[in-house]
Design a protein around this motif. Structure first.
Motif, PDB file in Angstrom:
ATOM      1  N   SER A 203     -10.913 -11.427  11.399  1.00 54.37           N
ATOM      2  CA  SER A 203     -11.152 -12.747  10.838  1.00 54.37           C
ATOM      3  C   SER A 203      -9.829 -13.319  10.348  1.00 54.37           C
ATOM      4  CB  SER A 203     -12.136 -12.668   9.667  1.00 54.37           C
ATOM      5  OG  SER A 203     -12.228 -13.909   9.000  1.00 54.37           O
ATOM      6  N   LYS A 204      -9.705 -14.651  10.402  1.00 53.24           N
ATOM      7  CA  LYS A 204      -8.534 -15.318   9.859  1.00 53.24           C
ATOM      8  C   LYS A 204      -8.591 -15.419   8.343  1.00 53.24           C
ATOM      9  CE  LYS A 204      -7.672 -18.092  14.020  1.00 53.24           C
ATOM     10  NZ  LYS A 204      -7.552 -19.464  14.588  1.00 53.24           N
ATOM     11  N   GLU A 205      -9.755 -15.114   7.781  1.00 51.09           N
ATOM     12  CA  GLU A 205      -9.899 -15.139   6.329  1.00 51.09           C
ATOM     13  C   GLU A 205      -9.011 -14.051   5.711  1.00 51.09           C
ATOM     14  OE1 GLU A 205     -11.070 -16.487   2.705  1.00 51.09           O
ATOM     15  OE2 GLU A 205     -11.583 -17.365   4.644  1.00 51.09           O
ATOM     16  N   SER A 206      -8.203 -14.405   4.749  1.00 50.13           N
ATOM     17  CA  SER A 206      -7.285 -13.430   4.149  1.00 50.13           C
ATOM     18  C   SER A 206      -8.049 -12.411   3.321  1.00 50.13           C
ATOM     19  CB  SER A 206      -6.253 -14.141   3.276  1.00 50.13           C
ATOM     20  OG  SER A 206      -6.877 -14.771   2.168  1.00 50.13           O
ATOM     21  N   VAL A 207      -7.525 -11.188   3.295  1.00 47.37           N
ATOM     22  CA  VAL A 207      -8.118 -10.107   2.518  1.00 47.37           C
ATOM     23  C   VAL A 207      -6.985  -9.207   2.037  1.00 47.37           C
ATOM     24  CG1 VAL A 207      -8.490  -8.674   4.583  1.00 47.37           C
ATOM     25  CG2 VAL A 207      -9.857  -8.263   2.527  1.00 47.37           C
ATOM     26  N   GLU A 208      -7.092  -8.738   0.815  1.00 49.51           N
ATOM     27  CA  GLU A 208      -6.030  -7.904   0.250  1.00 49.51           C
ATOM     28  C   GLU A 208      -6.129  -6.464   0.733  1.00 49.51           C
ATOM     29  OE1 GLU A 208      -4.313  -6.374  -4.095  1.00 49.51           O
ATOM     30  OE2 GLU A 208      -5.920  -7.856  -4.014  1.00 49.51           O
ATOM     31  N   LEU A 209      -7.340  -5.906   0.694  1.00 49.68           N
ATOM     32  CA  LEU A 209      -7.589  -4.517   1.091  1.00 49.68           C
ATOM     33  C   LEU A 209      -8.818  -4.455   1.964  1.00 49.68           C
ATOM     34  CD1 LEU A 209      -7.140  -3.176  -2.509  1.00 49.68           C
ATOM     35  CD2 LEU A 209      -5.798  -2.235  -0.630  1.00 49.68           C
ATOM     36  N   VAL A 210      -8.826  -3.547   2.954  1.00 53.13           N
ATOM     37  CA  VAL A 210     -10.039  -3.285   3.723  1.00 53.13           C
ATOM     38  C   VAL A 210     -10.410  -1.822   3.567  1.00 53.13           C
ATOM     39  CG1 VAL A 210      -9.598  -5.123   5.377  1.00 53.13           C
ATOM     40  CG2 VAL A 210      -8.811  -2.812   5.888  1.00 53.13           C
ATOM     41  N   ASP A 211     -11.706  -1.562   3.576  1.00 47.87           N
ATOM     42  CA  ASP A 211     -12.259  -0.249   3.252  1.00 47.87           C
ATOM     43  C   ASP A 211     -12.642   0.491   4.531  1.00 47.87           C
ATOM     44  OD1 ASP A 211     -13.532   1.941   2.227  1.00 47.87           O
ATOM     45  OD2 ASP A 211     -15.170   0.836   1.272  1.00 47.87           O
ATOM     46  N   SER A 232       0.412  -1.674  10.897  1.00 48.98           N
ATOM     47  CA  SER A 232       1.308  -2.778  10.557  1.00 48.98           C
ATOM     48  C   SER A 232       1.635  -2.755   9.067  1.00 48.98           C
ATOM     49  CB  SER A 232       0.661  -4.112  10.920  1.00 48.98           C
ATOM     50  OG  SER A 232       1.433  -5.186  10.422  1.00 48.98           O
ATOM     51  N   ARG A 233       2.882  -3.039   8.770  1.00 48.02           N
ATOM     52  CA  ARG A 233       3.316  -3.138   7.375  1.00 48.02           C
ATOM     53  C   ARG A 233       3.134  -4.552   6.838  1.00 48.02           C
ATOM     54  NH1 ARG A 233       2.782   1.977   8.690  1.00 48.02           N
ATOM     55  NH2 ARG A 233       3.695   3.311   7.080  1.00 48.02           N
ATOM     56  N   ASP A 234       2.681  -5.447   7.659  1.00 47.83           N
ATOM     57  CA  ASP A 234       2.410  -6.823   7.238  1.00 47.83           C
ATOM     58  C   ASP A 234       0.904  -7.003   7.043  1.00 47.83           C
ATOM     59  OD1 ASP A 234       5.143  -7.451   7.565  1.00 47.83           O
ATOM     60  OD2 ASP A 234       4.824  -7.795   9.712  1.00 47.83           O
ATOM     61  N   TYR A 264      -5.120  15.213   6.082  1.00 51.20           N
ATOM     62  CA  TYR A 264      -5.310  13.760   6.145  1.00 51.20           C
ATOM     63  C   TYR A 264      -4.756  13.082   4.896  1.00 51.20           C
ATOM     64  CZ  TYR A 264      -7.675   9.442   7.562  1.00 51.20           C
ATOM     65  OH  TYR A 264      -7.956   8.158   7.966  1.00 51.20           O
ATOM     66  N   MET A 265      -4.981  13.684   3.740  1.00 53.59           N
ATOM     67  CA  MET A 265      -4.453  13.135   2.494  1.00 53.59           C
ATOM     68  C   MET A 265      -2.929  13.100   2.520  1.00 53.59           C
ATOM     69  SD  MET A 265      -7.015  15.020  -0.205  1.00 53.59           S
ATOM     70  CE  MET A 265      -6.345  14.248  -1.684  1.00 53.59           C
ATOM     71  N   MET A 266      -2.315  14.119   3.097  1.00 51.83           N
ATOM     72  CA  MET A 266      -0.856  14.129   3.205  1.00 51.83           C
ATOM     73  C   MET A 266      -0.372  12.981   4.085  1.00 51.83           C
ATOM     74  SD  MET A 266      -0.469  18.254   3.502  1.00 51.83           S
ATOM     75  CE  MET A 266       1.021  18.178   4.478  1.00 51.83           C
ATOM     76  N   GLY A 267      -1.119  12.707   5.158  1.00 49.68           N
ATOM     77  CA  GLY A 267      -0.771  11.583   6.014  1.00 49.68           C
ATOM     78  C   GLY A 267      -0.906  10.259   5.285  1.00 49.68           C
ATOM     79  N   MET A 268      -1.948  10.126   4.443  1.00 50.51           N
ATOM     80  CA  MET A 268      -2.108   8.907   3.653  1.00 50.51           C
ATOM     81  C   MET A 268      -0.984   8.783   2.631  1.00 50.51           C
ATOM     82  SD  MET A 268      -6.213   8.389   3.058  1.00 50.51           S
ATOM     83  CE  MET A 268      -6.580   9.991   2.316  1.00 50.51           C
ATOM     84  N   GLU A 269      -0.658   9.898   1.979  1.00 54.05           N
ATOM     85  CA  GLU A 269       0.406   9.880   0.974  1.00 54.05           C
ATOM     86  C   GLU A 269       1.740   9.479   1.602  1.00 54.05           C
ATOM     87  OE1 GLU A 269       1.405  12.800  -2.663  1.00 54.05           O
ATOM     88  OE2 GLU A 269       1.778  13.713  -0.695  1.00 54.05           O
ATOM     89  N   ARG A 270       2.003   9.990   2.785  1.00 54.14           N
ATOM     90  CA  ARG A 270       3.248   9.676   3.476  1.00 54.14           C
ATOM     91  C   ARG A 270       3.315   8.202   3.867  1.00 54.14           C
ATOM     92  NH1 ARG A 270       4.138  12.881   8.886  1.00 54.14           N
ATOM     93  NH2 ARG A 270       2.798  11.189   9.625  1.00 54.14           N
ATOM     94  N   SER A 272       1.958   5.658   1.962  1.00 55.50           N
ATOM     95  CA  SER A 272       1.384   5.011   0.787  1.00 55.50           C
ATOM     96  C   SER A 272       1.798   3.559   0.641  1.00 55.50           C
ATOM     97  CB  SER A 272       1.770   5.786  -0.479  1.00 55.50           C
ATOM     98  OG  SER A 272       3.180   5.958  -0.557  1.00 55.50           O
ATOM     99  N   ASP A 273       2.727   3.091   1.473  1.00 59.87           N
ATOM    100  CA  ASP A 273       3.012   1.656   1.485  1.00 59.87           C
ATOM    101  C   ASP A 273       1.899   0.879   2.179  1.00 59.87           C
ATOM    102  OD1 ASP A 273       3.747   2.902   3.921  1.00 59.87           O
ATOM    103  OD2 ASP A 273       5.083   1.249   4.440  1.00 59.87           O
ATOM    104  N   VAL A 274       1.082   1.571   2.979  1.00 54.21           N
ATOM    105  CA  VAL A 274      -0.047   0.948   3.675  1.00 54.21           C
ATOM    106  C   VAL A 274      -1.369   1.359   3.041  1.00 54.21           C
ATOM    107  CG1 VAL A 274      -1.329   0.865   5.842  1.00 54.21           C
ATOM    108  CG2 VAL A 274       1.153   0.711   5.867  1.00 54.21           C
TER     109      VAL A 274
END
Length: 604
Positions: A203-211, A232-234, A264-270, A272-274
């Motif tokens: 969607s073109k609707e902006s969102v801060e976080l997706v679950d 993407s980092r954007d 998987y948690m280690m991959g998320m931690e690595r 963490s900018d995303v």
């Protein structure tokens, strides 16, 4: 009233709440889950205003999703109080006018938006407001300060009939209303929660976080260690709101399951900018009424235990750095496992179904180098409801993972298994089982899986399932299909009605290797290295630091004799963290990595 956590009048069991607090959670997502939506009727959804005030005056509601009636003894205010007691930020999930089996039309959802706004006023409003005054009357004059709001739960599937009607339009209406009054609220949107490993916000609707939600096997989580490297980092960030091993976890939850989650948690931690937030689910379950497995804290009327997944969550939370460091891993296991044979020396074949009814006939096993003998244990390995009639074997229940093995032991390196199969009723197709050794070690050809949309070869090793190959596929009800599986060593050739579907090589293991990441705690100057060894083999690692001399080191370790080991009420600490002092030398530290272990090394 027995003692309660923090001595609240309507408080929680101290032992259970204390286990939760020991995880040092940063936020608490509530009230669910499917509990938010309910089923059959909007009256069975979580309606916050009916869950506050004197307990004896709360009407409760029917929790159809999980098969019991809830008194709502833990209601909206209790959830908020719990978050405060834990030192966690409350993350409230709101209903967008959709429940399992029904919905409020898009043009009539204003009452649901009003309900959300009233809840936020109760939590955040001044005592001069209507609902802020009600909060004060209930004993909490200071605001609870909800900062995170999730709009819907799993309500953005591609198929609108799957609790997903006009989600983006609903999202915008809720978002606009909330931000107009609470402009600093962090808004979380839904993406597809099943049927894909790569959900997107379309969607073109902006969102801060997706679950994102993932309930998968240990192998899937390990295979997706690098998942977020290419995001993407954007644009919007990621909240992994529900994740857990739910395939190949054993009985209560095994060490292997926990190690898959740790990787998987280690991959998320690595990344963490995303990935900004993540939360394991579910948390609690009464062992006398298990509706879902596994859950990381399990209990009965007097005692409780944490699964290995609980202890992974704890030690990972206790050892978070402030800056991610680059790492290079030299993994000798990649060569060792590649040389291992996959084809079992002795195996069986059979048929099965997943939540579907199907029939099978004309089963044949042949090959140039096999011998067969009757196996008396075959009846003990049958699951589901099977009926025999005129040479046709039919599975007539909706059991998931129903199987019926042929009473034959196959010896040799090559064989072919032919069978005719027919989908009779249900959402899926049928299964053809091969290389079967025991309930934790086998393969199957899945025809018409995933809602009759996909074919696959899946491999299960020590209870851990992985997809070897997949392709789009569909079967018709009532039509007979000729299925053939040819096994030659580690190679598998599968065909349907004479057309080859797959020609693949099985993996020596679905869940083996070394995984690592590293962070620095800039407050203490410590380097924190996490290493997971998912193999069953003990080894030693040498950690080399670039530009740092190590003066002291410790390792926090979660390990056990076997990856399949579990905790229980009778043995609650069979898998439990230990700590050991290490002896660094110059810029390096050597550490033992037992088979099936999580190792967190803190280096000063």
């Amino acid at each position: 009233m027995p003692p309660t956590f923090n001595n609240h009048a309507n408080g929680l069991r101290p032992d259970l709440a204390s286990m939760l607090k020991d995880l040092h959670p940063k936020f608490l997502r509530f009230p669910g889950g499917c509990f938010v939506e309910g089923q059959e009727s909007p009256d069975n959804a979580f309606r916050w205003e009916r869950t506050i005030g004197p307990i004896e005056q709360r009407p409760g509601h029917k929790n159809v999703n999980w098969g019991y009636r809830t008194s709502d003894g833990i209601g909206f205010d209790e959830y908020l109080q719990l978050a405060e007691d834990l030192g966690a930020k409350p993350l409230y999930v709101v209903n967008v006018g959709i429940w399992h089996g029904g919905m409020t039309p898009l043009d009539s959802i204003q009452p649901w938006i009003d309900e959300t706004m009233n809840a936020l006023e109760y939590a955040n409003g001044p005592i001069t407001s209507k609902y802020g005054a009600l909060r004060a009357k209930n004993g909490h004059p200071e605001p609870y300060n909800i900062e995170y709001l999730e709009i819907g739960n799993e309500n953005n599937q591609p198929d609108p009939t799957q609790q997903s009607d006009h989600y983006y339009e609903r999202f915008k209406m809720f978002k606009d209303a909330v931000l107009a009054k609470y402009p600093n609220m962090h808004i979380i949107g839904n993406v597809a929660a099943w049927g894909t490993d790569d959900p997107t916000w379309d969607s073109k609707e902006s969102v801060e976080l997706v679950d994102e939600h993932y309930y998968r096997s240990p192998a899937w989580f390990a295979d997706n260690f690098n998942k977020y490297d290419t995001y993407s980092r954007d644009g919007h960030k990621i909240y992994v709101g529900e994740y857990a091993v739910t395939q190949g976890y054993g009985n209560h939850g095994s060490l292997n399951a926990a190690l898959g989650e740790a990787v998987y948690m280690m991959g998320m931690e690595r990344n963490s900018d995303v990935v900004k937030m993540a939360s394991y689910a579910p948390i609690f379950a009464n062992v006398n009424d298990l509706k879902w497995r596994p859950d990381m804290i399990q209990f009965d009327g007097t005692s409780a235990f944490g699964t290995p997944s609980y202890y992974v969550q704890k030690v990972m939370a206790d050892n978070i750095g402030t800056r991610v460091l680059p790492t290079t891993l030299h993994n000798s296991y990649s060569d060792i496992t590649a040389q291992q044979a996959v084809k079992p020396e002795i195996c069986k074949v059979g048929v099965g179904t997943w939540g579907t009814q199907a029939s099978f006939t004309q089963q044949q096993i042949h090959g140039g180098n096999i011998t067969t003998t009757a196996d008396p244990a075959t009846k003990d390995q049958q699951r589901g409801e099977w009926k025999e009639s005129n040479g046709v074997s039919s599975q007539t229940s909706d059991t998931e993972g129903a199987m019926k093995m042929e009473p034959t032991l196959i010896k040799g390196n090559e064989y072919t298994y032919n069978v005719r199969a027919r989908k009779d009723k249900g959402a899926e197709g049928f299964l053809v089982v091969f290389n079967y050794v025991d309930p934790d070690n086998y393969c199957w050809l899945n025809i018409g899986g995933w809602g009759n949309t996909q074919n696959a070869i899946e491999q299960i090793i020590n209870g851990s399932k992985a997809q070897v190959a997949t392709a789009a596929g569909h079967v018709e009800d009532g039509k007979w299909y000729d299925v053939s599986v040819h096994v030659k060593g580690d190679s598998v050739y599968a065909s349907l009605d004479g057309k080859q579907l797959f020609a693949v090589q099985l993996k020596p293991t679905t869940f083996a290797g070394l995984f690592s990441n590293a962070t620095m705690d800039e407050n203490t100057g410590e380097v924190i290295v996490k290493v997971v060894n998912t193999t069953g083999m003990n080894t030693t690692a040498k950690i080399n630091l670039n530009g740092k001399t190590a003066t002291a080191a410790t390792v926090i370790r979660l390990a056990s004799a076997k990856g399949t080991d579990e905790n229980s009420l009778e043995d609650p600490t069979k898998v439990y963290p230990t700590q050991q002092t290490l002896s660094p030398s110059g810029n390096s530290v050597e550490v033992a990595l037992p088979g099936s272990s999580l190792n967190i090394i803190r280096i000063k």
